[in-house]
Design a protein around this motif. Structure first.
Motif, PDB file in Angstrom:
ATOM      1  N   ILE A   1       0.845  -1.227   0.032  1.00  0.00           N
ATOM      2  CA  ILE A   1      -0.067  -0.060   0.207  1.00  0.00           C
ATOM      3  C   ILE A   1       0.634   1.311   0.045  1.00  0.00           C
ATOM      4  O   ILE A   1       0.397   2.168  -0.506  1.00  0.00           O
ATOM      5  N   TYR A   2       1.822   1.317   0.588  1.00  0.00           N
ATOM      6  CA  TYR A   2       2.911   2.190   0.801  1.00  0.00           C
ATOM      7  C   TYR A   2       3.337   2.708  -0.698  1.00  0.00           C
ATOM      8  O   TYR A   2       3.471   3.826  -1.090  1.00  0.00           O
ATOM      9  N   HIS A   3       3.738   1.630  -1.435  1.00  0.00           N
ATOM     10  CA  HIS A   3       4.102   2.052  -2.908  1.00  0.00           C
ATOM     11  C   HIS A   3       3.001   2.345  -3.793  1.00  0.00           C
ATOM     12  O   HIS A   3       3.211   2.944  -4.773  1.00  0.00           O
ATOM     13  N   SER A   4       1.636   1.855  -3.435  1.00  0.00           N
ATOM     14  CA  SER A   4       0.662   2.219  -4.285  1.00  0.00           C
ATOM     15  C   SER A   4      -0.448   2.035  -3.479  1.00  0.00           C
ATOM     16  O   SER A   4      -1.138   1.267  -3.390  1.00  0.00           O
ATOM     17  N   GLN A   5      -0.883   3.488  -3.037  1.00  0.00           N
ATOM     18  CA  GLN A   5      -2.325   3.654  -2.297  1.00  0.00           C
ATOM     19  C   GLN A   5      -3.402   3.236  -2.919  1.00  0.00           C
ATOM     20  O   GLN A   5      -4.510   3.086  -2.032  1.00  0.00           O
TER      21      GLN A   5
ATOM     22  N   GLN B   1       8.348   9.394   8.290  1.00  0.00           N
ATOM     23  CA  GLN B   1       8.837   9.844   7.002  1.00  0.00           C
ATOM     24  C   GLN B   1       9.114  11.222   6.723  1.00  0.00           C
ATOM     25  O   GLN B   1       9.759  11.863   6.170  1.00  0.00           O
ATOM     26  N   GLN B   2       7.811  11.915   7.354  1.00  0.00           N
ATOM     27  CA  GLN B   2       7.713  13.239   7.425  1.00  0.00           C
ATOM     28  C   GLN B   2       8.711  13.761   8.231  1.00  0.00           C
ATOM     29  O   GLN B   2       9.531  14.960   7.747  1.00  0.00           O
ATOM     30  N   ILE B   3       9.021  13.240   9.171  1.00  0.00           N
ATOM     31  CA  ILE B   3      10.278  13.832  10.181  1.00  0.00           C
ATOM     32  C   ILE B   3      11.466  13.718   9.352  1.00  0.00           C
ATOM     33  O   ILE B   3      12.167  14.515   9.308  1.00  0.00           O
ATOM     34  N   LYS B   4      11.767  12.813   8.603  1.00  0.00           N
ATOM     35  CA  LYS B   4      12.976  12.468   7.860  1.00  0.00           C
ATOM     36  C   LYS B   4      12.909  13.350   6.536  1.00  0.00           C
ATOM     37  O   LYS B   4      14.110  13.456   5.770  1.00  0.00           O
ATOM     38  N   LYS B   5      11.809  13.730   6.124  1.00  0.00           N
ATOM     39  CA  LYS B   5      11.779  14.463   4.853  1.00  0.00           C
ATOM     40  C   LYS B   5      11.940  13.832   3.747  1.00  0.00           C
ATOM     41  O   LYS B   5      12.576  14.082   2.756  1.00  0.00           O
ATOM     42  N   TYR B   6      11.400  12.492   3.678  1.00  0.00           N
ATOM     43  CA  TYR B   6      11.901  11.576   2.554  1.00  0.00           C
ATOM     44  C   TYR B   6      10.363  11.635   1.724  1.00  0.00           C
ATOM     45  O   TYR B   6       9.364  11.515   2.188  1.00  0.00           O
ATOM     46  N   ASP B   7      10.744  11.472   0.345  1.00  0.00           N
ATOM     47  CA  ASP B   7       9.500  11.280  -0.550  1.00  0.00           C
ATOM     48  C   ASP B   7       8.293  12.194   0.056  1.00  0.00           C
ATOM     49  O   ASP B   7       7.205  11.641  -0.020  1.00  0.00           O
ATOM     50  N   VAL B   8       8.492  13.460   0.011  1.00  0.00           N
ATOM     51  CA  VAL B   8       7.642  14.338   0.422  1.00  0.00           C
ATOM     52  C   VAL B   8       6.377  14.321  -0.288  1.00  0.00           C
ATOM     53  O   VAL B   8       5.134  14.199   0.309  1.00  0.00           O
ATOM     54  N   GLU B   9       6.344  14.445  -1.501  1.00  0.00           N
ATOM     55  CA  GLU B   9       5.177  14.372  -2.537  1.00  0.00           C
ATOM     56  C   GLU B   9       4.462  13.218  -2.491  1.00  0.00           C
ATOM     57  O   GLU B   9       3.195  12.978  -2.362  1.00  0.00           O
TER      58      GLU B   9
ATOM     59  N   LYS C   1       0.414  12.392  -0.833  1.00  0.00           N
ATOM     60  CA  LYS C   1      -0.616  11.509  -1.573  1.00  0.00           C
ATOM     61  C   LYS C   1      -0.912  10.465  -0.699  1.00  0.00           C
ATOM     62  O   LYS C   1      -2.323  10.065  -0.747  1.00  0.00           O
ATOM     63  N   LEU C   2      -0.227   9.691  -0.253  1.00  0.00           N
ATOM     64  CA  LEU C   2      -0.550   8.489   0.592  1.00  0.00           C
ATOM     65  C   LEU C   2      -1.342   8.564   1.909  1.00  0.00           C
ATOM     66  O   LEU C   2      -2.222   8.316   2.172  1.00  0.00           O
ATOM     67  N   LYS C   3      -0.916   9.929   2.501  1.00  0.00           N
ATOM     68  CA  LYS C   3      -1.504  10.450   3.663  1.00  0.00           C
ATOM     69  C   LYS C   3      -3.071  10.712   3.421  1.00  0.00           C
ATOM     70  O   LYS C   3      -4.017  10.386   4.230  1.00  0.00           O
ATOM     71  N   LYS C   4      -3.409  11.463   2.342  1.00  0.00           N
ATOM     72  CA  LYS C   4      -4.641  11.686   1.855  1.00  0.00           C
ATOM     73  C   LYS C   4      -5.627  10.514   1.627  1.00  0.00           C
ATOM     74  O   LYS C   4      -6.581  10.275   1.789  1.00  0.00           O
TER      75      LYS C   4
END
Length: 603
Positions: free
Chosen positions: A315-319, A349-357, A361-364
């Motif tokens: 799911i992380y790779h494809s929401q 991931q937000q803390i580490k600032k990885y794959d922001v975009e 999208k995943l969060k939404k």
């Protein structure tokens, strides 16, 4: 007539002044209030002239006491600047001509939401910052109630006043030699918890102290006095652990800093804290653990089955899978657990600032999928298998060993100032890492004494990924600076060197084992190769054999050591208790070397 009227008061003041100068000025509490080193060396750690009333109060406790008594008799507002001094002198039977006053600012800070208890807080080590390798210590003033969260408690931090973007090498140098001013500052606890637990991903332990309300009042009054006072910062000894411990000793006496080694670290203070007594009871009333964001995520992940963890990763790779039968046909409990785990990973991931975009999208998508499910959290309680720092292996080390080289035997003695190696217990420390400073070993061989090893700094962080999720783990690295004999190369071989290496590591066997590969670079007087520069490839393996038994093996091939073949190292650690372990070691290149070592750990 007027003079006769005030004679009794003047006589009383003269009596107290005489008593104070001969007795009270040498009282341990008065010396602690002035942060004097001790009675025989009455020099204050505080550098600020503004903290003292007497012009020579920094080096003269008696003069400062007389000036304090005089100030309380002349200016009632001095009670508000020095409330702890005032409280203590009253408890010693002194009376002052000026009446007690209300200190508005102090009351606002101390009593608006009353402070009811005191805690010491330990934040685990952070290998990405030299200031935080040994962990950090805070003093926490607890104001929380059922209606007010503990994140709104006060936390007192002691630290160096370092300019922004200070060079790391400059920081270490100036920190070791007192090049920075330092002091206490107060913030709401949520700021420190956010920084340590959410940003730097460090676990936190809180030790609540068994103080009476009068003790709490006295301590907080003194903290008010020293807020803004300037000290000199020394990374090795006069640091956060030392000065916060000295504040607590205002109440409990010198149980935490008495007979300390030249190197003071938070682990030492917490080890002593747990065994300290106060009023015939244990000083520590309660210990609470707060997991870092990283620890929280790994617990959520461990709560999933292997099948559900693979689905969450998909799911992380494809929401879009969230809205397909693969996910929608699952039972509600499983769907909640997967979404909750993904939310934890999103925050990480937000803390580490990885794959922001991608994360946005995943969060939404996660929010959308969660809104169709019934309310309530599925993963509501998690047990953490984390031991408190006082139960860790103690930081300093003395060793005695027997070494066999080509059927010849030597007796070796060793000393390590701090802190732990890769075979030590991982309690309250960064697993799969090494942090040793001033590691010395001498050998008595054939009636002669040899320096076998002098490592000034030996750092190692394998930084493994604890899950298969993206952006977990990082580069492994190591740094070593020092001198050592290489008897496995030849009897007279030795090296004075600086070494740095970088590589990768991988966990195996449910995170109980680790393999790694490193590319290392050496510079210095490398006698075994007759070169000033050399490189090597190192492969290694670490594992917990049974219980706490740990084994480390490595092979290293040097570019210039063509005749020496491959250097092999094997070491097994067998713990006896918190204070002792036994090590079995084997080295081989052109010759073999065996070692049996007994380590004693102390603080």
């Amino acid at each position: 007539m007027t003079t006769i009227k005030y004679l009794p008061a003047l006589a009383l003041f003269a009596t107290f002044s005489s008593y104070s100068s001969s007795s009270l000025s040498e009282h341990p509490t008065w010396l602690k209030l002035g942060h004097y080193k001790n009675a025989s060396s009455p020099q204050s750690y505080i550098e600020s002239d503004s903290f003292f009333i007497s012009k020579n109060g920094k080096n003269n406790p008696s003069s400062e006491l007389k000036a304090t008594i005089d100030a309380f008799n002349k200016d009632a507002q001095m009670q508000c600047k020095y409330p702890a001094r005032y409280q203590w002198l009253l408890s010693q039977g002194l009376e002052f001509s000026e009446p007690k006053v209300e200190c508005t600012e102090l009351i606002e800070w101390r009593d608006k939401q009353p402070i009811h208890s005191v805690s010491l807080v330990f934040a685990s080590g952070y290998m990405s910052n030299p200031a935080s390798l040994y962990g950090h210590m805070l003093l926490k003033l607890n104001r929380s109630t059922p209606e007010h969260n503990k994140l709104l408690d006060y936390s007192l931090n002691y630290g160096a006043l370092v300019p922004d973007n200070e060079n790391g090498l400059v920081y270490i140098t100036k920190g070791l030699f007192g090049g920075y001013e330092a002091g206490f500052s107060d913030q709401l606890f949520y700021r420190h918890q956010h920084n340590y637990g959410e940003i730097e991903l460090r676990d936190i332990w809180e030790y609540k102290l068994n103080f009476s309300q009068e003790d709490v009042l006295f301590l907080t009054n003194h903290l008010w006095e020293i807020m803004g006072a300037k000290y000199s910062y020394y990374f090795a000894d006069e640091n956060c652990a030392f000065h916060i411990a000295r504040v607590v000793e205002l109440i409990i006496g010198e149980q935490l800093t008495n007979e300390l080694s030249p190197w003071v670290i938070p682990a030492t203070i917490f080890s002593r804290l747990n065994s300290a007594q106060y009023n015939n009871e244990k000083l520590v009333k309660q210990i609470e653990f707060t997991a870092s964001r990283s620890s929280v995520f790994h617990q959520y992940e461990n709560n999933l089955s292997v099948k559900d963890s693979k689905l969450a990763l998909a799911i992380y790779h494809s929401q879009n899978i969230l809205f397909e039968p693969t996910f929608t046909n699952l039972d509600v409990v499983t769907k909640k657990r997967i979404i909750e785990t993904l939310f934890e990973f999103v925050q990480l991931q937000q803390i580490k600032k990885y794959d922001v975009e991608h994360i946005e999208k995943l969060k939404k998508a996660l929010i959308k999928a969660r809104l169709v499910l019934p309310p309530g959290k599925e993963t509501s309680f998690i047990n953490y298998d984390k031991y408190a720092p006082h139960s860790a292996q103690k930081p300093s080390n003395i060793s005695i060993s027997s070494t066999v080289y080509k059927n010849e035997q030597s007796l070796n003695l060793g000393f390590r100032l701090s802190y732990f190696d890769s075979l030590a217990s991982d309690i309250a420390r960064v697993p799969y890492s090494n942090l040793e400073m001033l590691d010395v070993e001498v050998a008595l061989f054939d009636s002669q004494l040899y320096l076998e090893k002098l490592h000034l700094l030996d750092l190692e962080s394998f930084n493994p990924a604890y899950s298969q999720w993206p952006n977990e783990g990082g580069w492994a690295w190591q740094i070593n600076v020092g001198y050592e004999r290489n008897r496995s190369q030849c009897f007279s071989c030795s090296s004075t060197f600086a070494m740095a290496g970088v590589g990768k590591s991988w966990l195996l066997n449910a995170n109980q084992s680790l393999v790694y590969g490193m590319i290392n670079g050496y510079a210095g007087e490398l006698q075994s190769t007759q070169q000033w520069l050399d490189t090597s490839i190192e492969l290694g393996f670490l594992t917990t054999v049974t219980s706490n038994l740990k084994l480390r093996t490595s092979i290293e091939k040097f570019y210039h050591q063509q005749l020496s073949g491959i250097a092999t190292n094997i070491e097994l650690s067998v713990p006896i208790n918190q204070d002792f372990d036994i090590r079995f070691g084997y080295k081989h290149a052109t010759e073999f070397q065996w070692q049996l070592k007994l380590n004693f750990y102390w603080d």
